[in-house]
Scaffold this active site. Structure first.
Site, PDB file in Angstrom:
ATOM      1  N   GLU A 142       7.625 -21.517   7.914  1.00 56.41           N
ATOM      2  CA  GLU A 142       7.605 -20.667   8.766  1.00 56.41           C
ATOM      3  C   GLU A 142       8.766 -21.063   9.980  1.00 56.41           C
ATOM      4  OE1 GLU A 142       4.790 -21.299  12.568  1.00 56.41           O
ATOM      5  OE2 GLU A 142       3.893 -20.615  10.794  1.00 56.41           O
ATOM      6  N   GLU A 144       0.950  -1.117  -0.061  1.00 55.36           N
ATOM      7  CA  GLU A 144       0.030   0.063  -0.052  1.00 55.36           C
ATOM      8  C   GLU A 144       0.752   1.229  -0.170  1.00 55.36           C
ATOM      9  OE1 GLU A 144      -2.411  -0.651   3.328  1.00 55.36           O
ATOM     10  OE2 GLU A 144      -4.086  -1.624   2.251  1.00 55.36           O
TER      11      GLU A 144
END
Length: 323
Positions: free
Chosen positions: A136, A105
């Site tokens: 992960e 963004e």
């Protein structure tokens, strides 16, 4: 017989490993079980919504407790970025997705290059929508992802993990710190391994979740709030705004083109005709158009003054008015 023994040994080892992990998770506030909610599924929908809303309302207070640490981390980040460094988020699962979201963004909001604010998620881009098993759990994968970016000492790496124990996030911070980069550890448990690894530990303790261990809830909300602060305030410090106006907004669609004209109007009070003329003279750049109007300069001069001021409109306006 040998095969059976081997299988038993493997099972025992695996069981022992899970036992150790279970014991570790049992110490985490974000994983705690709340017996008073054990029959929440039997409540009316509106009551569940009321409980959930009440839980969410506690998150801003948890963030507020860490504001001095958050501010210090932002100032340090802005200082590095002013020298040409990048802001890099690294996390897995929900935490990784939030980092990618915040990074994605920045270009339309602040006209940053996509290479300036980067979101890394364990398992790569496909992990945004599909879980990548085991990603992960690898510190080495995080180090490799950072090496692929050619990490420098001017960069800032923000490891994001609700539990504060995710190996990918910890590995990213440890590797970055070893390279001399600034490191921030954003977690939702106190005394976390991630916090210990980072120069700036931001431990926003949001407490047990409505659904046991579902850290996309309060923990995710807290992480989103802090990431909003890190990127937004850093950009304010870098001169990407004028007051509370997004003067570096990239007008890439009709809505943003309309917004850019509204921003110029709010900043200058100029007529529509003046705004259109200024935007035409500055290739549609909002900040340049504002400087052209308020400083009484032409497009090329506006560009030069903003370059000399490092993109800070207030400094460029001062220069325009004193020349």
């Amino acid at each position: 017989m040998t095969s059976t023994t081997g299988t038993n040994a493997e099972t025992s080892s695996t069981s022992g490993g899970y036992g150790e992990l279970r014991a570790q998770l049992a110490t985490l506030t974000t994983e705690a079980f709340r017996p008073e909610l054990a029959e929440i599924d039997r409540l009316p929908t509106e009551e569940i919504a009321r409980i959930m809303n009440g839980e969410d309302a506690t998150v801003p207070a948890a963030v507020a407790e860490r504001l001095p640490r958050i501010a210090a981390a932002i100032d340090a980040t802005a200082e590095r970025m002013a020298r040409g460094g990048r802001l890099i988020y690294a996390g897995a699962g929900t935490a990784g997705r939030l980092g990618v979201l915040d990074a994605s963004e920045c270009p339309p909001t602040f006209n940053t290059d996509p290479s300036e604010v980067i979101g890394l998620i364990a398992g790569g881009p496909s992990a945004m929508v599909t879980a990548v098993e085991g990603a992960e759990d690898s510190k080495e994968l995080a180090a490799a992802d950072l090496d692929a970016l050619k990490l420098s000492a001017d960069d800032t790496v923000v490891g994001i993990s609700a539990s504060g124990r995710t190996p990918y996030a910890i590995g990213a911070v440890e590797h970055a710190r070893a390279q001399g980069a600034l490191t921030i550890g954003l977690s939702c448990n106190a005394d976390s391994a991630l916090g210990a690894a980072a120069e700036h530990p931001l431990e926003v303790v949001t407490g047990p979740e409505l659904l046991t261990g579902s850290t996309r809830l309060k923990a995710g909300t807290a992480q989103k709030l802090v990431l909003n602060m890190i990127s937004t305030i850093t950009m304010i410090r870098l001169g990407k705004t004028y007051g509370n106006l997004m003067v570096d907004v990239r007008a890439s669609n009709e809505k943003l083109r309309a917004r850019s004209r509204h921003i110029v109007s709010l900043a200058t009070g100029a007529s529509d005709a003046e705004i259109e003329a200024a935007l035409a003279a500055t290739d549609g750049e909002v900040k340049h158009a504002i400087l052209a109007i308020l400083g009484g300069v032409d497009g090329p001069t506006a560009t030069r003054l903003l370059t000399e001021s490092g993109g800070h409109l207030r400094a460029a306006l001062t220069a325009a008015r004193t020349t």
